[in-house]
Motif scaffolding. Structure first.
Motif, short mmCIF file in Angstrom:
data_model
loop_
_atom_site.label_atom_id
_atom_site.label_comp_id
_atom_site.label_asym_id
_atom_site.label_seq_id
_atom_site.Cartn_x
_atom_site.Cartn_y
_atom_site.Cartn_z
N ILE A 82 14.41 44.53 16.81
CA ILE A 82 15.52 43.91 16.08
C ILE A 82 16.64 44.93 15.86
O ILE A 82 17.82 44.63 16.01
CB ILE A 82 15.01 43.31 14.75
CG1 ILE A 82 14.11 42.10 15.07
CG2 ILE A 82 16.17 42.91 13.85
CD1 ILE A 82 13.36 41.56 13.88
N SER A 95 17.13 31.66 11.98
CA SER A 95 16.42 32.14 10.80
C SER A 95 17.26 31.94 9.54
O SER A 95 16.72 31.61 8.48
CB SER A 95 15.97 33.59 10.97
OG SER A 95 17.07 34.39 11.30
N GLY A 133 14.10 37.70 5.28
CA GLY A 133 13.43 36.93 6.31
C GLY A 133 13.36 35.45 5.95
O GLY A 133 13.59 35.06 4.80
N ASP A 154 11.14 35.82 9.73
CA ASP A 154 12.06 36.34 10.75
C ASP A 154 13.40 36.75 10.14
O ASP A 154 13.87 36.14 9.18
CB ASP A 154 12.33 35.25 11.80
CG ASP A 154 11.08 34.96 12.63
OD1 ASP A 154 10.13 35.80 12.56
OD2 ASP A 154 11.05 33.92 13.31
N TYR A 155 13.98 37.77 10.75
CA TYR A 155 15.27 38.24 10.23
C TYR A 155 16.05 38.89 11.36
O TYR A 155 15.55 39.12 12.45
CB TYR A 155 15.07 39.26 9.10
CG TYR A 155 14.27 40.48 9.53
CD1 TYR A 155 12.88 40.50 9.42
CD2 TYR A 155 14.91 41.60 10.04
CE1 TYR A 155 12.16 41.60 9.83
CE2 TYR A 155 14.18 42.70 10.45
CZ TYR A 155 12.81 42.70 10.34
OH TYR A 155 12.09 43.77 10.77
N ASP A 156 17.29 39.18 11.09
CA ASP A 156 18.08 40.00 12.00
C ASP A 156 18.98 40.91 11.17
O ASP A 156 18.93 40.88 9.95
CB ASP A 156 18.89 39.13 12.98
CG ASP A 156 19.79 38.16 12.26
OD1 ASP A 156 20.48 38.60 11.31
OD2 ASP A 156 19.80 36.97 12.62
#
Lengths: 90, 572
Positions: B154, A17, A75, B115-117
């Motif tokens: 997450i 990502s 994101g 999307d991410y974390d």
């Protein structure tokens, strides 16, 4: 209005990502803000103190530092139009 | 069983002290080193204070710098909060013994574009640990992290990575959460099962109580009970209700009760460091009897601490003044401290701690708690007994002579608290009704380790002070008050008439003696006269005889024609 200078900062780490987001940010500068944008890339794993100083938790994070007001997007998205809208790029 | 196995079983889990009085005791030394301990409890239960104390104790006393990951409060807020507990948070930060990272979790859902974390979390933690060379970490709280717009999956992944990292680099971690469920429903139970501690609050009869309970402590024994704890102005204090170990030294020294007649009944006074219960019905003079100890203690230049749970300090001084006991000079000299506190002002544990702290600060020789029978207003009777037994233990260990007063109602031979067994000396004041009058009687119910009078005394209070008077035992029982006074007058009359009779007898005798003496003189004179008369008569008789002899001789000579009379007598 063409003289408006943009300053974007992207905070990234490891993983797909982050890579995707970096790619999108670069494309955004090239396609939507051609010639009037500087993009700063900060790898959190290399500069963790900046995550602390800039209060970054989520990766990737894209920050519109200039023009004010500061805006923050989190994101990764490949959709440049979506990013442009979210950052209020005309 | 091999030797190795045996050793590993006996090997205690290494622990880091939290520095929290009582918590280290019930955990057998603190929290497990290089493990994550979970502290859960509702908002306001004291989780942040516990975690912060753990860090500060490490930073200040153990040379263990600490990291505080704060999701809820900012550094300034925390510094302000803990300054009130006497901790110099900013100072520790500038000395690089403490690192606080406030992580702002405000996230606008509209700004999440893909999307991410949460790599930022681990990065920041690493940075913080490196910045101070931390050994202790506190994360407050995990619940906040889940209660955001962030995807729980997450968050969980990030936390698992975090825990792995923390264990790898040897951190001892405290993690807070609002409930145990919060951890387990997110699948973190497995990572967080080394040590689980619950902090709770319970409100019973409008009095809130805090408690701490160790739910789990892998590889270590621990108490399962709910231990009461308090948050006071220097942090958390846990009060383990352990069995009282009787290992204090006792004194043989006597201290005056302040009433010499009572000292006589006790064969010399109270023992120093003993517990004395003065029980009695309403108005029997419990406070007055107890206050005597305050006065006698201060007169010797010793300190006395008076906890008044019924009357204000002024009221107590005024009331004691009415029986000739002026406590105000002792207060001025700083020998007497009167603390008036409503029982409902604090919970029971807070009372205990307040009293213990005041004793620790003032170091009194004598303490009066007047009355203990008011304490059940803030706790059940078993709790009050438990509190008092700990208080008495504390006082005995410090050689503090303690007087407790307790109200008794009716004919119950025991106080309703059932505390007489903790006491060394029990003095009971009772109302005695006789002849339409109510008087007070004092008796020593028990007094351990000393001979004591079994007799009752009448207890009188007037503006001259307290007096203990021997009671009259008559055919109808004991006589007190007016009946005693009447008896006293009767006795006086009787004794007076006896005295008069004796005087009369004395005079009678003197009279007889004098008369006899006169008669004896008369008789002596008479005897003398008789003797003189006898002598005179004898002389007369002798003369008469001589005359007769001479006459006869003259006659004889005359017959012989001789005139001289001398020579013929010689020849004879």
């Amino acid at each position: 209005m063409a003289a408006r200078s943009w300053h974007l900062v992207i905070y990234i780490g490891d993983g797909s990502s982050s890579r995707l987001a970096l790619e999108s940010a670069r494309s955004l500068c090239d396609e939507h803000l051609k010639g009037r944008c500087t993009l700063e890339v900060i790898d959190i794993n290399e500069n963790p103190e900046l995550a602390y100083k800039h209060n970054i938790l989520i990766l990737p994070t894209l920050v519109r530092r200039l023009p004010l007001p500061v805006m923050k997007l989190v994101g990764a998205s490949p959709d440049l139009d979506l990013l442009a809208r979210a950052l209020d790029i005309k | 069983m091999s030797k190795g196995e045996r050793t590993s079983r006996i090997q205690p889990v290494p622990k880091l002290p939290t520095g929290i009085t009582g918590l280290d005791e019930i955990t057998g030394g603190g929290l497990p080193t290089n493990r994550v301990s979970l502290i859960y409890g509702p908002s306001g239960a004291g989780k942040t204070i516990l975690g912060m104390q753990f860090l500060i104790h490490g930073a200040v006393n153990c040379d263990d710098p600490g990291v505080f990951i704060a999701f809820e409060e900012t550094v300034d807020e925390l510094a302000a909060d803990f300054t009130s507990f006497g901790y110099d948070v900013k100072g520790l930060i500038s000395q690089k013994r403490l690192f606080i990272d406030h992580i702002d979790l405000k996230i606008d859902r509209n700004k999440i574009v893909g999307d991410y974390d949460l790599q930022g979390l681990l990065a920041r933690l690493k940075h913080a640990i490196k910045a101070v060379g931390a050994k202790r970490v506190f994360i407050d709280s995990i619940g906040t992290l889940f209660n955001t717009k962030l995807d729980p999956g997450i968050v969980r992944d990030a936390l698992e990575k975090l825990f792995t990292y923390l264990k790898e680099c040897g951190m001892t971690v405290v993690l807070s959460a609002t409930s145990e469920g919060e951890i387990f429903e997110h699948g973190l139970g497995r990572s967080l099962s080394d040590c689980i501690i619950q902090l709770g609050m319970r409100v019973e009869e409008n009095i809130s109580r805090r408690f701490v309970r160790i739910i789990k402590y892998r590889g270590s024994g621990h108490g399962m009970d709910e231990f009461p704890f308090l948050i006071f102005d220097s942090g958390i204090l846990v009060l383990p209700i352990t069995s009282v170990i009787m290992e204090y030294k006792v004194s043989r020294e006597r201290v005056s009760s302040g009433l010499s007649a009572l000292d006589d009944m006790l064969n010399g006074g109270y023992f120093r460091g003993s517990g004395i219960l003065i029980s009695g019905e309403p108005g029997t003079g419990k406070t007055s009897a107890a206050a005597q100890l305050a006065s006698s203690t201060c007169q010797k230049g010793e300190r006395c601490l008076y906890f008044s749970l019924e009357e204000s300090s002024d009221q107590l001084i005024r009331n004691m003044g009415s029986i000739g006991l002026d406590l105000s000079p002792f207060v001025r000299k700083g020998l007497l401290q009167i603390h008036a506190m409503r029982p409902t002002m604090y919970g029971l544990e807070m009372h205990l701690v307040t009293m213990q702290r005041m004793m620790a600060e003032f170091k009194p020789h004598a303490v009066i708690i007047d009355p203990v029978s008011n304490l059940p207003a803030v706790g059940s009777i078993p709790e009050v007994r438990s509190m008092l037994s700990r208080l008495i233990y504390f006082m005995k260990a410090n050689h503090v002579t303690a007087v407790f007063t307790a109200l008794m109602t009716g004919d119950i031979p025991e106080t309703q608290l059932g505390i007489s067994s903790f006491m060394d000396t029990w003095i009971q004041l009772t109302n005695h009704q006789y002849g339409g009058e109510l008087t007070r009687l004092l008796s020593v119910v028990k007094s351990r380790g000393m001979a004591h009078s079994n007799q009752q005394r009448e207890f009188t209070m007037s503006d001259d002070g307290i007096r203990l008077v021997d009671v009259y035992v008559g055919p109808q029982g004991i006589l007190t008050g007016s009946a005693r006074a009447v008896q006293q007058v009767k006795d006086e009359i009787a004794s007076d008439s006896r005295r008069k009779q004796m005087k009369e007898n004395d005079l009678d005798f003197e009279n007889v003696r004098r008369r006899s003496k006169g008669q004896m003189e008369d008789l002596r004179i008479e005897v003398e006269r008789a003797r003189l008369r006898m002598e005179r008569l004898n002389r007369e008789l002798e003369f008469a005889e001589d005359a007769e002899v001479l006459g006869r001789k003259r006659l004889g000579r005359a017959r012989q024609g001789k005139t001289a009379a001398a020579k013929p007598r010689k020849k004879k």
